[in-house]
Design a protein around this motif. Sequence first.
Motif, short mmCIF file in Angstrom:
data_model
loop_
_atom_site.label_atom_id
_atom_site.label_comp_id
_atom_site.label_asym_id
_atom_site.label_seq_id
_atom_site.Cartn_x
_atom_site.Cartn_y
_atom_site.Cartn_z
N UNK A 75 117.70 13.99 -11.36
CA UNK A 75 118.14 15.20 -12.49
C UNK A 75 119.94 15.55 -11.78
N UNK A 76 120.46 14.63 -12.82
CA UNK A 76 122.27 15.72 -12.34
C UNK A 76 122.32 16.80 -13.88
N UNK A 77 122.86 17.77 -13.21
CA UNK A 77 122.91 19.11 -13.62
C UNK A 77 124.15 19.79 -13.75
N UNK A 78 124.97 20.20 -14.87
CA UNK A 78 125.94 20.75 -14.92
C UNK A 78 125.41 22.43 -15.34
N UNK A 79 126.07 22.90 -14.82
CA UNK A 79 125.58 24.41 -15.12
C UNK A 79 127.04 25.34 -14.44
N UNK A 80 127.24 26.30 -16.34
CA UNK A 80 127.83 27.69 -15.79
C UNK A 80 127.44 28.44 -14.09
N UNK A 81 128.24 29.67 -14.29
CA UNK A 81 127.93 30.37 -12.78
C UNK A 81 126.71 31.29 -12.95
N UNK A 82 126.62 32.21 -14.60
CA UNK A 82 125.54 33.29 -14.36
C UNK A 82 124.38 33.04 -14.57
N UNK A 83 123.44 32.18 -14.21
CA UNK A 83 122.63 32.14 -13.63
C UNK A 83 122.29 30.68 -12.39
N UNK A 84 123.54 31.13 -11.64
CA UNK A 84 123.06 30.12 -10.54
C UNK A 84 122.44 30.39 -9.35
N UNK A 85 122.58 31.64 -9.37
CA UNK A 85 121.45 32.49 -7.93
C UNK A 85 120.16 32.00 -8.18
N UNK A 86 119.16 32.52 -9.42
CA UNK A 86 118.02 32.20 -9.76
C UNK A 86 117.42 30.71 -9.67
N UNK A 87 118.45 29.94 -10.46
CA UNK A 87 118.43 28.73 -10.21
C UNK A 87 117.89 28.12 -8.19
N UNK A 88 119.15 28.68 -7.91
CA UNK A 88 119.39 28.06 -6.56
C UNK A 88 118.49 27.85 -5.87
N UNK A 89 117.73 29.04 -6.06
CA UNK A 89 115.98 29.43 -5.67
C UNK A 89 114.93 29.15 -6.85
N UNK A 90 115.24 28.48 -8.26
CA UNK A 90 113.91 27.93 -8.07
C UNK A 90 113.81 25.94 -8.02
N UNK A 91 115.32 25.62 -7.77
CA UNK A 91 114.80 23.95 -8.22
C UNK A 91 114.09 23.48 -6.75
N UNK A 92 115.10 24.44 -5.93
CA UNK A 92 114.30 23.23 -4.23
C UNK A 92 112.79 23.64 -4.34
N UNK A 93 112.26 24.33 -5.23
CA UNK A 93 110.78 24.75 -5.07
C UNK A 93 109.78 23.25 -6.56
N UNK A 94 111.12 23.47 -7.80
CA UNK A 94 110.94 22.04 -8.48
C UNK A 94 111.09 21.40 -7.68
N UNK A 95 111.69 20.92 -6.30
CA UNK A 95 111.47 19.62 -6.23
C UNK A 95 111.01 19.01 -5.67
N UNK A 96 109.71 20.57 -5.40
CA UNK A 96 107.60 19.25 -4.95
C UNK A 96 107.21 18.48 -5.82
N UNK A 97 108.19 18.73 -6.68
CA UNK A 97 107.02 17.43 -8.13
C UNK A 97 107.62 16.52 -7.54
N UNK A 98 108.56 16.44 -6.64
CA UNK A 98 108.74 14.65 -5.90
C UNK A 98 110.31 14.27 -6.86
N UNK A 99 111.31 15.07 -7.87
CA UNK A 99 112.26 14.79 -8.91
C UNK A 99 112.97 15.36 -7.70
N UNK A 100 113.92 14.82 -7.25
CA UNK A 100 115.92 15.17 -7.05
C UNK A 100 116.85 16.10 -7.98
#
Length: 246
Positions: free
Chosen positions: A23-48
Amino acid sequence: MKTALSIAAATLLLSGVAGAAEIKVLSTQATEEAYKELAPQFEASGHKVTTVFTGTLDALKRLSNGETYDLLIMARQQIDELSQSGKVVAGSRTDIAKSGVGVAVGKGKPKPDISTVDALKKTLLAAKSIGYSTGPSGIYVVTMFQKMGIADEIKSKLKQTPTGVFVGSIIASGEAEIGFQQVSELSFFPGIDYVGPIPAEVQLITVFSAGIPTGTKQADAAKALVSFVKAPAAAAIFKKHALDPG
């Protein structure tokens, strides 16, 4: 022991909601730090997940230049505008987090009084330099200065960061004595001291939303990522990074 989020991510894979995808994501920076913590956990689903973080103006420029993504995360206004222009699937917008505008000064510097609109006005008039962004908070504070009747008086002191550059960086360097940006972008920035949010009477809460670009072949996987960051267990991570969920 797996966290609730890890279990939720694994459940996505086992349920077969969507096959493993990048999944290619384009994001602005206000949510960056929270997102960086959440995305690796989401990758446990098998998605990259591969994400580009940048400023609002640069994000819009990338889209205008034809760059393609499977998910966009930015201020709700931009997602709505992209939906109206046909670049985001109509009805795909999902609000994920909110942030107000905050104030910061250099590390160890006296924290000015911003407790009332009048106090904020006096602080701004006394400041030698004032930093602000090119994003939603920057657009807003310029209008706020005008409504406060001090725009002309402080015009020569304003220093706007280029798109994608945090206001905290020019505060930390001493280029700006005081600066404004989203609370989530200022409150943990190294080398500065967060003062607090601007007064409620002049506060602006920006909602940050996700949207599915038209033409993506990974819509299901992108929707799964959105569902993951909207899960109740993710709320604590958003709050940890000075964001209010949804």
